[in-house]
Motif scaffolding. Structure first.
Motif, mmCIF file in Angstrom:
data_model
loop_
_atom_site.group_PDB
_atom_site.id
_atom_site.type_symbol
_atom_site.label_atom_id
_atom_site.label_comp_id
_atom_site.label_asym_id
_atom_site.label_seq_id
_atom_site.Cartn_x
_atom_site.Cartn_y
_atom_site.Cartn_z
ATOM 1 N N ASN A 249 63.170 -33.568 -51.056
ATOM 2 C CA ASN A 249 63.337 -34.869 -51.696
ATOM 3 C C ASN A 249 64.769 -35.168 -52.118
ATOM 4 O O ASN A 249 65.082 -36.277 -52.539
ATOM 5 C CB ASN A 249 62.424 -34.973 -52.922
ATOM 6 N N THR A 250 65.630 -34.148 -52.061
ATOM 7 C CA THR A 250 67.040 -34.328 -52.432
ATOM 8 C C THR A 250 67.207 -34.888 -53.837
ATOM 9 O O THR A 250 68.072 -35.734 -54.078
ATOM 10 C CB THR A 250 67.777 -35.240 -51.408
ATOM 11 N N ALA A 251 66.383 -34.433 -54.761
ATOM 12 C CA ALA A 251 66.482 -34.950 -56.123
ATOM 13 C C ALA A 251 66.152 -33.877 -57.153
ATOM 14 O O ALA A 251 65.721 -34.184 -58.254
ATOM 15 C CB ALA A 251 65.541 -36.136 -56.310
ATOM 16 N N GLY A 372 67.426 -32.830 -47.666
ATOM 17 C CA GLY A 372 67.183 -31.465 -48.125
ATOM 18 C C GLY A 372 67.512 -31.300 -49.597
ATOM 19 O O GLY A 372 67.926 -32.247 -50.253
ATOM 20 N N PRO A 373 67.309 -30.114 -50.142
ATOM 21 C CA PRO A 373 67.703 -29.883 -51.532
ATOM 22 C C PRO A 373 69.185 -30.231 -51.689
ATOM 23 O O PRO A 373 69.934 -30.170 -50.711
ATOM 24 C CB PRO A 373 67.485 -28.379 -51.717
#
Ligand SMILES: Cc1cc2nc3c(=O)[nH]c(=O)nc-3n(C[C@H](O)[C@H](O)[C@H](O)COP(=O)(O)OP(=O)(O)OC[C@H]3O[C@@H](n4cnc5c(N)ncnc54)[C@H](O)[C@@H]3O)c2cc1C
Ligand code: SF4
Lengths: 605, 151
Positions: A249-251, A372-373
Motif C-alpha cells: 500500500n506504500t503507506a 511497495g513498502p
C-alpha cells in the motif's frame, strides 16, 4: 480513589506496554493498563475511520490519521520550526521527531524497520572511546530479540543479516521470509552491488540488502501472521484474516490500511483478558511516592469522556509494581512533573534521535517508484567500523516512494507540469512518466551519542489543556554527528556516481530544519527515534535504571522504552526496546513466586 | 448518472485535458462530484462560459485548447485547476488575482472533495503506481517493473 489494587499497573498502551501486559497477563498477574489516548484503534470500523481521515487530509504528514485528544496532546511535524505546538523547543537545533498518543502508540504510524543493534553498539565507549557502554551486551539481549521478532512478526532471512558481528541463536530464523526487494532496489543493486566505496582512508564493498521489517510476508514453518484487529459484539478483541500479508500500500507511515504492518494493538489482542484491565482516556499525571521508602504508592490519572473536551476527573490506580511505558519523552515528563528528577539528576537527560538527511537523484533507468513498502532495502556497511572513534556511523534507507518526502512529489510534479510547463493531456501523462519514473531517494540516518545537555525538562510556564507541564526540549547536534552527516553525503554521492544517478539533492526541497557544519548547511529531519531520557547503567549515580530497567530510586518501578538506551547505534529503536520490554516482563514475573511462568505460555516461539 | 448535455461536455473537456478516456474517467466515480465541485466554486455562469468555449472549438487539439482555454485569463485558472483535480484529487485555491477579477467565489479554498478523490487521482495511473494507502497492487507486485496503462 479506586478500591481495587492490581499486581502491576502499566502506564502506556504502546509496543513496550502491550508486550509487558500480554506476558504478565499470561502469567496470571492482575494487570491494569492506563492509556492516555482514546481506544479508536480497537475496532476495524474505527481504525478505518482513521484511514478516511488520512485520505481526506490535504497535508498527509505522519500524524494526519491520528489526531490527538485535547487532554493528550502530541508533537506534530507541521509545528517543527514554527515555535508552535506541544513541544517547547529551546534549541539551538530543532528536535525533528514526533509520536502518537492513541492506544497503540507510535507503532500506529511507524515504518516497521526492525534491525537489531550491533554487538559493538553496546560497547561503544570501550571499543571506540566515545558514547556510553550498556550494562548488558548483545548476547544477553539476543534471546529476547528472537522473542520480540516473533511477537511483532518480523520478516527477514538470517542468512542476509549476519554482518558486523551479528550472530543468531543456532537454528534460528525470522518468523517470515524477507519482504521482496522492490524493482527500484533491484535496478540499484544491479548497478552497485559489490563496488567499493571510499570512507576516510579505507574502502568498503556495499550491497543493497533487504532489511528486517515488521510487515507480514510469507511465513516460515507454522508461524501464523497477525493481520487486522477487531472487536466482536461483546467487545472482545480478535484477529481478522485481512492483513496477513503485506499488499504494497506504500503507506506504512502514516497508516497501513490493512494492518499488515505491526502495531501494538495486535499484541494487546493476544493478552489474557481475564487478567488484563484496559483503561483508555486515562492520562497519568503524577507518580505518587512514599518519601521514606521511595516506593511508588500509586499513579494519579485524569480520566476524560470526550476526546474533544478539556474536562476530566482525577483518579488513582494502585498496584504492587508499576511500569512507565508512555514513550521516552512522556516517561521523563511524567517523572519530572511528579518532582522525581532522580538522585542522579539524570531524568530527561541524554535525549537522542537519528537526525537524518535525504539524498535524491534521477536514475538512468526507469525504477517504477511509488509502489511497495516505502522502503524495502538499506545499505548497512557504514553502521560499524574503526571510524566510529572519529565520527558517527550511519545507514541508508532506500526509498520506494520517489521524492515524496523530499519535494512533495508526485503532487508537486503535477502542479509544476501544469502551471509552469503548461502541459495537458497526453503530453502531461508523458511528462509525469518521465519525471516520476526515475526518482531515487536515500534517507541517511546518522547516529547521535548520549549528551547530558540534550534533554527533556519541564517549566511551570508551559502547560497543556489538562494543566500538565509540556515537554521543554534542549537539543544540539554535535560535531561527532555532523561529521557523520558529511561522510554519509559523500558516500551517497559516490553511490550515485557509480549507478549513473544524477544527483538532485537540494533541488525543490520542502522545508526542513537546517544545521551548519564547517560552512555547509545540512537540511535534516527527525526519524522518530527518541531515546536516552532515563538511562540504563550499572552505577546508580550515573544512570536512572538498572539493566532490567528497574528504577534505582523506586524499586517497585520499571521504566520501559528507548528512554533506557545509553546508546542507539544506527538501529531503529523499537525492536530493541521490545526485547527489553520482554525482559522486564520476565523480571517482574520473577517477583511473584506464584505466577504461572512466562516462557511456557507466550512468546510465540 | 447526470446525462444532461452540460455534464457530457464536461466529460469531453476532461478527456481532452487529462489525456484519459471516458471509461477511465467515469470509472473513478468522481466525474459528477468534480463537475459539481468546480461549478459550486466558480459559479454556473463561468462554468457555462468554459463549456461553451470548449464546445465551440473546431478541433480539440492541444494548440487550440491552449489558445482558447488555458490562455484565457478567466478560464485558464479554472481549467488548470480541473487538470490538477483529476490528477491529484485536490481542488487548489484559485489565485488571488482571479478572485479579484472574477470572484467572489465564496466556496474556494484548497480541499479534497471526498476521501475517494485522493484515492482516484490519475497521476498514480499515469505512472503505473497507486495512491499511497489505497488500491494496493498485491504482495511482491513491487518487485517487477510497473505496467503503465495506455488508455
Ligand atoms: C514517522 C515515524 C516512523 C518510525 N519508524 C520506525 C521504524 O521504522 N523502526 C523503529 O524501530 N522505530 C520507528 N519509529 C519509532 C517508534 O515509533 C517508537 O520507537 C516506538 O513506537 C516507541 O514505543 P513505546 O511503546 O516506547 O512508545 P509509544 O509507541 O509512543 O507508546 C506510548 C503509549 O503511551 C501512551 N501515553 C503517553 N503518555 C501517557 C500518559 N501520560 N498516561 C497514559 N498513557 C500515556 C501513548 O498514548 C501511547 O499509546 C518511528 C517513529 C515515527 C514518528
Ligand atoms: S506496504 Fe502497505 S500493506 Fe504493506 S505494510 Fe506497508 S502500508 Fe501495509
Amino acid at each position: 480513589m479506586t478500591a481495587t489494587s492490581h499486581d502491576v499497573v502499566i502506564v502506556g498502551g504502546g509496543v513496550a506496554g502491550s508486550l509487558i501486559a500480554k506476558r504478565l497477563s499470561h502469567a496470571g498477574l492482575k494487570v491494569l493498563m492506563l492509556e492516555a489516548g482514546p481506544e479508536s484503534t480497537r475496532s476495524f470500523a474505527d481504525y478505518n475511520a482513521h484511514l478516511d481521515r488520512f485520505y481526506a487530509a490535504s497535508a498527509k504528514g505522519a500524524e494526519s490519521p491520528w489526531p490527538p485528544a485535547v487532554g493528550a496532546p502530541q508533537p506534530d511535524g507541521g509545528d517543527i520550526g514554527t515555535g508552535k505546538g506541544y513541544f517547547v523547543q529551546r534549541g539551538p537545533n530543532q528536535y525533528g521527531s514526533t509520536y502518537t498518543r492513541t492506544l497503540g502508540g507510535s507503532t500506529l504510524h511507524w515504518l516497521g524497520v526492525s534491525l537489531r543493534m550491533l554487538p559493538e553498539d553496546f560497547e561503544l565507549q570501550t571499543r571506540c572511546g566515545v558514547g556510553l557502554d550498556w550494562p548488558i551486551g548483545y548476547s544477553t539481549l539476543s534471546p529476547y530479540y528472537d522473542q520480540a521478532e516473533h511477537e511483532m512478526g518480523v520478516s527477514a532471512d538470517v542468512a542476509q543479516q549476519q554482518y558486523h558481528g551479528l550472530s543468531f541463536t543456532p537454528g534460528y530464523d525470522y518468523p517470515m521470509r524477507h519482504i521482496p526487494q522492490s524493482y527500484s532496489d533491484r535496478v540499484l543493486a544491479a548497478a552497485v552491488d559489490g563496488t567499493r566505496i571510499a570512507l576516510g582512508d579505507t574502502s568498503v564493498a556495499v550491497r543493497v540488502r533487504p532489511y528486517p521489517a515488521a510487515r507480514n510476508s510469507i511465513p516460515r514453518h507454522s508461524y501464523q501472521p497477525r493481520g487486522a484487529i477487531d472487536l466482536d459484539r461483546r467487545g472482545n478483541p480478535y484477529l481478522l484474516t485481512i492483513g496477513e500479508r503485506c499488499e504494497g500500500n506504500t503507506a506504512c507511515t502514516p497508516i497501513c490500511p490493512v494492518q499488515a504492518k505491526y502495531h501494538a494493538g495486535k499484541t494487546l489482542v493476544e493478552a489474557d483478558w481475564r487478567h488484563l484491565e484496559l483503561r483508555t482516556r486515562a492520562v497519568a499525571s503524577r507518580v505518587l511516592v512514599d518519601p521514606a521508602s521511595g516506593e511508588v504508592q500509586g499513579i494519579r490519572y485524569q480520566r476524560y469522556e470526550r476526546p474533544d473536551a478539556p474536562n476530566f476527573v482525577e483518579q488513582t490506580a494502585t498496584g504492587r509494581y508499576y511500569v512507565l511505558a508512555a514513550h521516552a519523552v512522556e516517561n521523563a515528563r511524567l517523572l519530572l512533573a511528579s518532582d522525581l528528577p532522580g538522585r542522579s539528576g539524570l531524568v530527561g537527560r541524554h535525549l537522542m534521535d537519528h537526525p537524518a538527511l535525504y539524498a535524491w537523484g534521477r536514475s538512468p533507468l526507469a525504477v517504477g517508484p511509488f509502489r511497495g513498502p516505502q522502503s524495502s532495502s538499506g545499505i548497512e556497511e557504514f553502521r560499524a567500523g574503526a571510524f566510529r572513534a572519529q565520527h558517527a556511523a550511519f545507514r541508508f534507507d532506500i526509498g520506494n516512494d520517489g521524492w515524496r518526502a523530499t519535494t512533495g512529489a508526485p503532487d508537486t510534479t503535477v502542479a509544476q507540469a501544469v502551471l509552469q510547463q503548461g502541459l495537458i493531456g497526453q503530453s502531461l501523462r508523458h511528462r509525469l512518466r518521465e519525471q516520476l519514473g526515475n526518482q531515487v531517494r536515500f534517507s541517511l540516518a546518522v547516529e547521535q551519542l548520549a549528551d547530558a545537555t540534550n534533554r527533556v525538562s519541564i517549566d511551570p510556564a508551559y502547560r497543556d489543556a489538562f494543566g500538565n507541564p509540556r515537554p521543554v526540549i534542549d537539543y544540539r547536534i554535535t560535531d561527532y554527528t555532523l561529521a557523520g552527516m558529511a561522510a554519509a553525503l559523500q558516500v551517497a554521492r559516490q553511490i550515485f556516481a557509480r549507478a549513473g544517478i544524477t544527483d538532485c539533492t537540494g533541488q525543490d526541497e520542502l522545508s526542513f530544519p537546517t544545521v551548519n557544519y564547517q560552512g555547509r548547511n545540512f537540511a535534516y529531519h527527525g526519524m522518530g527515534h527518541f531515546a536516552g531520557t532515563h538511562l540504563m547503567g550499572a552505577d546508580p549515580r550515573q544512570s536512572v535504571v538498572d539493566s532490567h530497567q528497574r528504577s534505582w530510586d523506586h524499586r517497585n518501578l520499571y521504566l520501559a522504552g528507548a528512554g533506557s538506551f545509553p546508546s542507539m547505534g544506527t538501529s531503529n529503536p523499537t525492536l530493541t526496546l521490545a526485547a527489553l520490554a520482554l525482559r522486564i516482563a520476565d523480571d517482574l514475573i520473577a517477583q511473584f513466586p506464584n505466577a504461572a511462568g512466562a516462557a511456557a505460555q507466550c512468546g510465540g516461539l | 448518472m447526470v446525462d444532461d448535455q452540460r455534464f457530457q461536455t464536461f466529460l469531453e473537456l476532461s478527456e481532452a485535458i487529462t489525456g484519459f478516456g471516458r471509461v477511465r474517467l467515469l470509472g473513478t466515480g468522481q466525474a459528477e462530484l468534480y463537475f459539481a465541485t468546480a461549478e459550486r466554486v466558480v459559479g454556473h455562469a463561468i462554468m457555462d462560459e468554459l463549456l461553451t468555449a470548449f464546445a465551440d472549438l473546431p478541433t480539440r487539439t492541444p494548440e487550440l485548447l491552449r489558445l482558447h482555454l488555458f490562455g484565457n485569463e478567466m478560464l485558464g485558472d479554472v481549467v488548470r485547476n480541473l487538470v490538477k483535480l483529476w490528477f491529484g484529487g485536490v481542488w487548489y485555491q484559485l489565485p488571488a488575482i482571479w478572485q479579484q477579477a472574477y470572484g467572489p467565489a465564496a466556496e474556494d479554498g484548497t480541499f479534497i472533495p471526498s476521501p475517494d478523490a485522493y484515492v482516484e487521482g490519475l497521476m498514480w495511473v499515469a505512472i503505473g503506481a497507486h495512491p499511497a494507502g489505497a488500491k494496493a497492487p498485491g504482495f511482491a507486485s513491487w518487485a517487477v517493473a510497473p505496467q503503465i496503462p495506455l488508455s
